[in-house]
Design an enzyme around this catalytic site. Structure first.
Site, mmCIF file in Angstrom:
data_model
loop_
_atom_site.group_PDB
_atom_site.id
_atom_site.type_symbol
_atom_site.label_atom_id
_atom_site.label_comp_id
_atom_site.label_asym_id
_atom_site.label_seq_id
_atom_site.Cartn_x
_atom_site.Cartn_y
_atom_site.Cartn_z
ATOM 1 N N ASP A 51 0.837 -1.196 0.000
ATOM 2 C CA ASP A 51 0.000 0.000 0.000
ATOM 3 C C ASP A 51 0.872 1.247 0.000
ATOM 4 O O ASP A 51 1.668 1.458 0.925
ATOM 5 C CB ASP A 51 -0.901 -0.004 1.248
ATOM 6 C CG ASP A 51 -1.831 1.183 1.290
ATOM 7 O OD1 ASP A 51 -2.960 1.061 0.780
ATOM 8 O OD2 ASP A 51 -1.435 2.242 1.827
ATOM 9 N N TYR A 56 2.761 9.816 0.029
ATOM 10 C CA TYR A 56 3.761 9.219 0.914
ATOM 11 C C TYR A 56 5.196 9.448 0.451
ATOM 12 O O TYR A 56 6.113 9.477 1.271
ATOM 13 C CB TYR A 56 3.559 7.700 1.030
ATOM 14 C CG TYR A 56 2.258 7.250 1.621
ATOM 15 C CD1 TYR A 56 1.433 8.102 2.342
ATOM 16 C CD2 TYR A 56 1.837 5.928 1.452
ATOM 17 C CE1 TYR A 56 0.229 7.663 2.866
ATOM 18 C CE2 TYR A 56 0.642 5.477 1.982
ATOM 19 C CZ TYR A 56 -0.157 6.351 2.675
ATOM 20 O OH TYR A 56 -1.337 5.909 3.184
ATOM 21 N N LYS A 86 -2.735 5.932 -4.271
ATOM 22 C CA LYS A 86 -3.837 6.848 -3.986
ATOM 23 C C LYS A 86 -3.667 8.198 -4.680
ATOM 24 O O LYS A 86 -2.539 8.690 -4.839
ATOM 25 C CB LYS A 86 -3.958 7.065 -2.474
ATOM 26 C CG LYS A 86 -4.049 5.779 -1.677
ATOM 27 C CD LYS A 86 -4.138 6.028 -0.185
ATOM 28 C CE LYS A 86 -3.959 4.736 0.591
ATOM 29 N NZ LYS A 86 -2.550 4.301 0.650
ATOM 30 N N HIS A 119 -7.669 9.571 -1.966
ATOM 31 C CA HIS A 119 -7.030 9.525 -0.647
ATOM 32 C C HIS A 119 -7.912 10.117 0.463
ATOM 33 O O HIS A 119 -7.987 9.564 1.571
ATOM 34 C CB HIS A 119 -5.690 10.267 -0.702
ATOM 35 C CG HIS A 119 -4.704 9.808 0.320
ATOM 36 N ND1 HIS A 119 -3.347 9.772 0.103
ATOM 37 C CD2 HIS A 119 -4.863 9.342 1.585
ATOM 38 C CE1 HIS A 119 -2.729 9.324 1.181
ATOM 39 N NE2 HIS A 119 -3.638 9.061 2.104
ATOM 40 N N SER A 215 -3.695 2.093 10.067
ATOM 41 C CA SER A 215 -3.431 2.263 11.497
ATOM 42 C C SER A 215 -4.019 1.118 12.323
ATOM 43 O O SER A 215 -4.669 1.341 13.344
ATOM 44 C CB SER A 215 -3.983 3.611 11.994
ATOM 45 O OG SER A 215 -3.501 3.910 13.279
ATOM 46 N N LEU A 217 -2.678 -0.856 14.315
ATOM 47 C CA LEU A 217 -2.085 -0.959 15.649
ATOM 48 C C LEU A 217 -2.106 0.388 16.375
ATOM 49 O O LEU A 217 -1.456 0.561 17.397
ATOM 50 C CB LEU A 217 -0.646 -1.488 15.561
ATOM 51 C CG LEU A 217 -0.489 -2.832 14.841
ATOM 52 C CD1 LEU A 217 0.968 -3.255 14.808
ATOM 53 C CD2 LEU A 217 -1.352 -3.905 15.492
ATOM 54 N N ASP A 288 -15.975 -10.756 22.317
ATOM 55 C CA ASP A 288 -16.864 -9.998 23.206
ATOM 56 C C ASP A 288 -16.072 -9.010 24.059
ATOM 57 O O ASP A 288 -16.499 -7.865 24.277
ATOM 58 C CB ASP A 288 -17.650 -10.946 24.108
ATOM 59 C CG ASP A 288 -18.741 -11.701 23.355
ATOM 60 O OD1 ASP A 288 -19.134 -11.236 22.262
ATOM 61 O OD2 ASP A 288 -19.179 -12.762 23.851
ATOM 62 N N ILE A 293 -13.482 -2.309 24.547
ATOM 63 C CA ILE A 293 -12.341 -1.392 24.458
ATOM 64 C C ILE A 293 -12.841 0.033 24.186
ATOM 65 O O ILE A 293 -13.634 0.240 23.261
ATOM 66 C CB ILE A 293 -11.376 -1.836 23.337
ATOM 67 C CG1 ILE A 293 -10.792 -3.215 23.667
ATOM 68 C CG2 ILE A 293 -10.253 -0.815 23.133
ATOM 69 C CD1 ILE A 293 -9.990 -3.831 22.536
ATOM 70 N N GLN A 295 -13.293 3.641 22.680
ATOM 71 C CA GLN A 295 -13.081 4.020 21.290
ATOM 72 C C GLN A 295 -12.444 5.408 21.180
ATOM 73 O O GLN A 295 -12.833 6.345 21.882
ATOM 74 C CB GLN A 295 -14.404 3.967 20.528
ATOM 75 C CG GLN A 295 -14.984 2.562 20.463
ATOM 76 C CD GLN A 295 -14.094 1.610 19.683
ATOM 77 O OE1 GLN A 295 -14.013 1.697 18.464
ATOM 78 N NE2 GLN A 295 -13.419 0.703 20.374
#
Length: 319
Positions: A51, A56, A86, A119, A215, A217, A288, A293, A295
């Site tokens: 990608d 970039y 992009k 993009h 993103s 991670l 579950d 988590i 947001q």
């Protein structure tokens, strides 16, 4: 890792795409003499989906890495590599799209890209420097109908096997679909266990549009983003119980949502670790727990918001 061990999905264009992508954009961008070996190492490790983007600055080194991989016999043909690039905001306007993809192809040294994305749902004045704070005359109205018609031309001319969107929300995708002859094959958005994009994923599933997660991670260590993924106590607990790393759990979670993670690491050890996702699954209990988590959107996009532009608030931009 055998590249054939990475599953593929079929896009609505009929073309296949590996469900794990390798990201090539980072800030600051390393020099080409560091990037090219890193991309070659990724190919050696088993990655086949790359990608990039005009913005970039990594198109040219990626193209050189693919050429070297062919010369070295790491791949037998160009068709073994899936390349996404992009259209940057300065070229998001009728009359500018075809020259932009041709410039990208020239930098990549390729005759076509497998996937070409708009993009952002933003048009910028041509000549605006990258990474700048945009002034009142820099952000212009986006002609999404006319711009998408030219994206369709990229497909019809064989310059892009598939076309799609990046950072578009539900309303903007719906607006585009009203006039599209060729529907977007994919929408790439910020998505991870700490920004789960459930509504968008459900909408895209109904429309036959694949979702790709940038993103995955949480952009740990970048100039934006957060540690909401890698420092999540919930993900750490799931990782411990499965004997996996937090990164592996976070990436596996995305895959189990039916999305394609775009993972980025130029470290050869982590490159290989991030590929070890396909011989195990998360339990229903794990999934579950992940719903609990908190947001948090890492990339706010304030630079595209202006009292003088089409997006007066972040809500206007993201819906």
């Amino acid at each position: 890792m055998d590249p054939k061990a990475i599953p593929e999905v079929v896009l609505n264009s009929g073309h296949k795409m590996p469900i794990l992508g390798f990201g090539t954009g980072t800030v600051p961008l390393p020099p080409a003499h560091e990037l090219i070996p890193a991309f070659i190492e990724a190919i050696k490790s088993g990655y086949r989906h790359f990608d990039t983007a005009a913005y970039y600055g990594s198109e040219e080194p990626l193209g050189q890495a693919i050429a070297h991989a062919l010369e070295q016999g790491l791949i037998k043909s160009r068709s073994e590599i899936f390349v996404t690039t992009k259209l940057w905001c300065t070229d998001a306007h009728p009359g500018l799209v075809l020259p932009a993809i041709k410039s990208s192809l020239e930098r990549l040294g390729l005759e076509y890209v497998d996937l070409y994305l708009i993009h952002f749902p933003v048009r910028l004045r041509q000549g605006v420097p990258k990474g700048t704070k945009y002034g009142k005359d820099d952000i212009l109205p986006l002609d999404i109908k006319g711009t998408w018609e030219e994206m369709e031309q990229c497909s019809k001319l064989g310059l892009a096997k598939s076309i799609g969107l990046s950072n578009f929300g539900l309303k903007k995708i719906s607006e585009l679909l009203q006039n599209a002859t060729i529907p977007p094959a994919l929408v790439q958005v910020e998505m991870n266990a700490a920004w789960q994009q459930e509504n968008l994923r459900e909408f895209c599933k109904e429309k036959g549009i694949k979702v790709s997660a940038w993103s995955p991670l949480g952009a740990n260590g970048a100039v934006w983003g957060s540690l909401a993924v890698m420092d999540s106590p919930i993900l750490k607990d799931i990782a411990s119980s499965n004997g996996k790393s937090v990164a592996q759990v976070a990436l596996r979670w995305i895959i189990e949502q039916g999305a394609t993670p775009i993972v980025k690491s130029f470290n050869s050890v982590r490159m290989k670790e991030n590929l070890k996702l396909f011989d195990w699954e998360l339990s229903e209990g794990d999934l579950d727990k992940a719903k609990e988590i908190p947001q948090y959107r890492g990339f706010k996009g304030e630079r595209f918001v202006s009292e003088f532009g089409p997006y007066k608030t972040l809500e206007d931009l993201w819906e």
